[in-house]
Scaffold this active site. Sequence first.
Site, PDB file in Angstrom:
ATOM      1  N   CYS A  22      -3.907  11.975   2.711  1.00 50.19           N
ATOM      2  CA  CYS A  22      -3.784  11.091   1.544  1.00 50.19           C
ATOM      3  C   CYS A  22      -4.838   9.984   1.590  1.00 50.19           C
ATOM      4  CB  CYS A  22      -2.355  10.535   1.534  1.00 50.19           C
ATOM      5  SG  CYS A  22      -2.112   8.984   0.670  1.00 50.19           S
ATOM      6  N   CYS A  58      -3.678   6.372   1.496  1.00 53.41           N
ATOM      7  CA  CYS A  58      -3.036   6.046   2.777  1.00 53.41           C
ATOM      8  C   CYS A  58      -4.075   5.631   3.811  1.00 53.41           C
ATOM      9  CB  CYS A  58      -2.269   7.246   3.345  1.00 53.41           C
ATOM     10  SG  CYS A  58      -0.910   7.809   2.314  1.00 53.41           S
TER      11      CYS A  58
END
Length: 146
Positions: A70, A73
């Site tokens: 991600c 992230c």
Amino acid sequence: MPYTFSYCNACKSINKINYQMAQSKRPICGKCSSELNLHRAVTEIDDEGLRKILNKSSLPVVVDFFATWCEPCKMYGPIYEEVSEKFLASVTFVKINTQWNPVMAQSFAVKGIPCTILFKDGHEVKRQAGAMDANSLEAWLKQEIS
Ligand SMILES: [Zn+2]
């Protein structure tokens, strides 16, 4: 003492550690001497560890639900770690990789990542979907921590 709680993924015990000492040498588990998975004051934890620390931490616990694939992230991770040092002895910071540890993310109905959830006494106080910048995260936590 500027302490934080960490969790040993090897022997599954919770460690209360002196943060300054943990920065000067490799932080190891007081019980089994395994290296703790500590990033600044953030411990990367597994499903079992998260369950345990939510039940046992005397401090509020904040969790970053993330995954390595991600992109937001990846951007948020270092911000989260940086802010963790400002809440020593007041908030326990952990993160959990939802790819390898999907159980707790499912039980808290985490729909998108990153997702930051603050817990007090094992109960969710609030959550924020998506990345925050350092100032926003700090303010977000301070609203609940006196
Ligand atoms: Zn251990």
